[in-house]
Design a protein around this motif. Structure first.
Motif, short mmCIF file in Angstrom:
data_model
loop_
_atom_site.label_atom_id
_atom_site.label_comp_id
_atom_site.label_asym_id
_atom_site.label_seq_id
_atom_site.Cartn_x
_atom_site.Cartn_y
_atom_site.Cartn_z
N CYS A 85 0.86 -1.20 -0.16
CA CYS A 85 0.00 -0.03 0.00
C CYS A 85 0.82 1.18 0.12
O CYS A 85 0.56 2.19 -0.63
N ASP A 86 1.95 1.39 0.86
CA ASP A 86 2.80 2.42 0.91
C ASP A 86 3.31 2.64 -0.36
O ASP A 86 3.80 3.91 -0.87
N LEU A 87 3.89 1.68 -1.02
CA LEU A 87 4.68 1.54 -2.37
C LEU A 87 3.89 2.16 -3.55
O LEU A 87 4.14 2.91 -4.23
N ALA A 88 2.41 1.81 -3.34
CA ALA A 88 1.50 1.96 -4.28
C ALA A 88 1.36 3.55 -4.30
O ALA A 88 1.29 4.23 -5.36
N LEU A 89 1.22 4.05 -3.08
CA LEU A 89 1.18 5.76 -3.14
C LEU A 89 2.15 6.44 -3.56
O LEU A 89 2.19 7.45 -4.11
N LEU A 90 3.56 5.60 -3.20
CA LEU A 90 4.88 6.21 -3.45
C LEU A 90 5.00 6.23 -5.11
O LEU A 90 5.45 7.36 -5.62
N VAL A 91 4.81 5.18 -5.76
CA VAL A 91 4.70 5.29 -7.10
C VAL A 91 3.87 6.04 -7.68
O VAL A 91 4.21 6.80 -8.77
N GLY A 92 2.72 6.23 -7.19
CA GLY A 92 1.76 7.31 -7.68
C GLY A 92 1.98 8.43 -7.53
O GLY A 92 2.10 9.24 -8.61
N ALA A 93 2.78 8.89 -6.39
CA ALA A 93 3.44 10.27 -6.08
C ALA A 93 4.34 10.50 -7.26
O ALA A 93 4.30 11.49 -7.44
N ALA A 94 5.25 9.66 -7.38
CA ALA A 94 6.41 9.89 -8.32
C ALA A 94 5.83 10.09 -9.44
O ALA A 94 6.33 11.05 -10.35
N THR A 95 4.98 9.18 -10.09
CA THR A 95 4.21 9.65 -11.40
C THR A 95 3.73 10.74 -11.61
O THR A 95 3.91 11.57 -12.51
N GLY A 96 2.75 11.28 -10.50
CA GLY A 96 2.03 12.50 -10.51
C GLY A 96 3.15 13.73 -10.53
O GLY A 96 2.98 14.70 -11.27
N ALA A 97 4.42 13.48 -9.66
CA ALA A 97 5.19 14.60 -9.67
C ALA A 97 5.89 14.74 -10.98
O ALA A 97 6.48 15.79 -11.41
N GLN A 98 6.43 13.43 -11.72
CA GLN A 98 7.06 13.56 -12.90
C GLN A 98 6.24 14.44 -14.14
O GLN A 98 7.14 15.16 -14.79
N GLY A 99 4.96 14.39 -13.92
CA GLY A 99 4.38 15.18 -14.94
C GLY A 99 4.28 16.62 -14.44
O GLY A 99 3.98 17.52 -15.47
N GLN A 100 4.81 17.05 -13.49
CA GLN A 100 4.90 18.73 -12.97
C GLN A 100 6.27 19.10 -13.13
O GLN A 100 6.47 20.20 -12.75
N VAL A 101 7.52 18.08 -13.17
CA VAL A 101 8.70 18.51 -12.77
C VAL A 101 9.47 18.56 -14.40
O VAL A 101 9.66 17.55 -14.75
N SER A 102 9.86 19.84 -14.64
CA SER A 102 10.47 19.70 -16.12
C SER A 102 12.08 20.07 -16.13
O SER A 102 12.85 19.50 -16.82
N GLU A 103 12.49 20.30 -14.78
CA GLU A 103 13.87 20.64 -14.56
C GLU A 103 14.48 19.40 -14.49
O GLU A 103 14.16 18.34 -13.86
#
Length: 176
Positions: A85-103
């Motif tokens: 469950c923790d990893l699922a949230l982390l993978v989702g958070a990383a995926t969502g953040a990837q779409g917002q970070v161009s740097e």
């Protein structure tokens, strides 16, 4: 020679068709220590990135702190499901953040964190002490964060804490 590829390869070398036999990963304490060092390194590198934006869509992160006493009282299957469950949230958070970070610096570290967290996620899905497969029907305690570095902090805490203790518990069973 990407560390994420190395991580996935080492997992796959120790996973059988239907059930994992992650003997080396679990029995060789140096491997989990290596992943802890890599998690610390990613956290350090992302903190050195220039001009990381605040996330416009907050990342939902698991609360990964735990009581060792409570942890010891849980079955390995319960621990596995909690970490999934923790990893699922982390993978989702990383995926969502990837779409917002161009740097470039931040994007590179997020990609690495995503690969590592997803590799652990896929590996833990192969273990099972109960019939049936893991269903993403968990509702772990979570928080929303707009700071990208909090994703890396949470990942490091998860690897250093629950994941390390889980592998330690598995070693007692698998490494005679």
């Amino acid at each position: 020679s990407s560390p994420g590829l190395l991580l996935l390869t080492s997992f796959l070398l120790h996973v059988k068709e239907d059930r994992a036999s992650p003997t080396r990963l679990v029995c060789d304490n140096r491997l989990i220590q290596k992943y802890i060092v890599e998690a610390k390194d990613m956290e350090k590198k992302v903190s050195q990135c220039q001009a990381l934006p605040a996330l416009s869509c907050p990342a939902v992160l698991p609360l990964v702190d735990f009581s060792l006493q409570q942890w010891k009282s849980k079955s390995n299957e319960t621990k596995r499901r909690e970490i999934l469950c923790d990893l699922a949230l982390l993978v989702g958070a990383a995926t969502g953040a990837q779409g917002q970070v161009s740097e470039e610096c931040g994007a590179k570290q997020l990609n690495q964190l995503y690969r590592h967290a997803n590799s652990f996620f896929l590996l833990l899905q192969t273990f099972s002490w109960e019939a049936g497969h893991w269903e993403p029907s968990c509702s772990p305690h979570s928080m929303e964060q707009t700071d990208i570095t909090s994703i890396f902090l949470t990942y490091r805490q998860l690897v250093q804490g629950k994941l390390r203790f889980f592998f330690h518990d598995l070693a007692k069973v698998l490494c005679k």
